[in-house]
Design a protein around this motif. Structure first.
Motif, short mmCIF file in Angstrom:
data_model
loop_
_atom_site.label_atom_id
_atom_site.label_comp_id
_atom_site.label_asym_id
_atom_site.label_seq_id
_atom_site.Cartn_x
_atom_site.Cartn_y
_atom_site.Cartn_z
N LEU A 1 -1.71 9.18 139.68
CA LEU A 1 -1.16 10.29 140.46
C LEU A 1 0.36 10.33 140.38
N ASP A 2 1.00 9.18 140.37
CA ASP A 2 2.46 9.15 140.31
C ASP A 2 2.97 9.57 138.94
N ALA B 1 -2.85 5.18 142.12
CA ALA B 1 -1.43 5.37 142.37
C ALA B 1 -0.67 5.58 141.05
N ALA C 1 8.03 22.49 141.74
CA ALA C 1 6.66 22.80 142.14
C ALA C 1 6.58 24.14 142.87
N SER D 1 1.43 11.64 136.55
CA SER D 1 1.11 12.92 135.92
C SER D 1 0.93 14.09 136.87
N TYR D 2 0.68 13.87 138.14
CA TYR D 2 0.35 14.99 139.01
C TYR D 2 1.46 15.38 139.97
N GLN D 3 2.40 14.51 140.24
CA GLN D 3 3.45 14.84 141.20
C GLN D 3 4.61 15.53 140.51
N GLN D 4 5.20 16.48 141.22
CA GLN D 4 6.37 17.20 140.73
C GLN D 4 7.42 17.26 141.83
N PRO D 5 8.68 17.33 141.47
CA PRO D 5 9.71 17.55 142.49
C PRO D 5 9.52 18.92 143.16
N THR D 6 9.97 19.05 144.38
CA THR D 6 9.75 20.30 145.11
C THR D 6 10.45 21.47 144.47
#
Length: 51
Positions: free
Chosen positions: A22-23, A19, A33, A25-30
């Motif tokens: 992933l939280d 968690a 993205a 470094s890999y998630q981006q705002p829509t």
């Protein structure tokens, strides 16, 4: 019983670690993205209900 508790502790530690990774470094705002012509995502806040 010791093996089960060790497996449960390992699974929880793995889930918490995943968690954080992933939280962070890999998630981006829509709106950043999906920046192609096919996706029409506006700036955040302009399409919220009640605002």
């Amino acid at each position: 019983m010791k093996a089960f508790l060790a497996a449960a502790v390992f699974a929880i530690a793995l889930a918490v670690g995943a968690a954080f990774v992933l939280d962070g470094s890999y998630q981006q705002p829509t709106h950043s993205a999906f920046t192609t012509e096919g996706a029409r995502v506006s700036d955040p806040g302009s399409n919220l209900i009640g605002n």
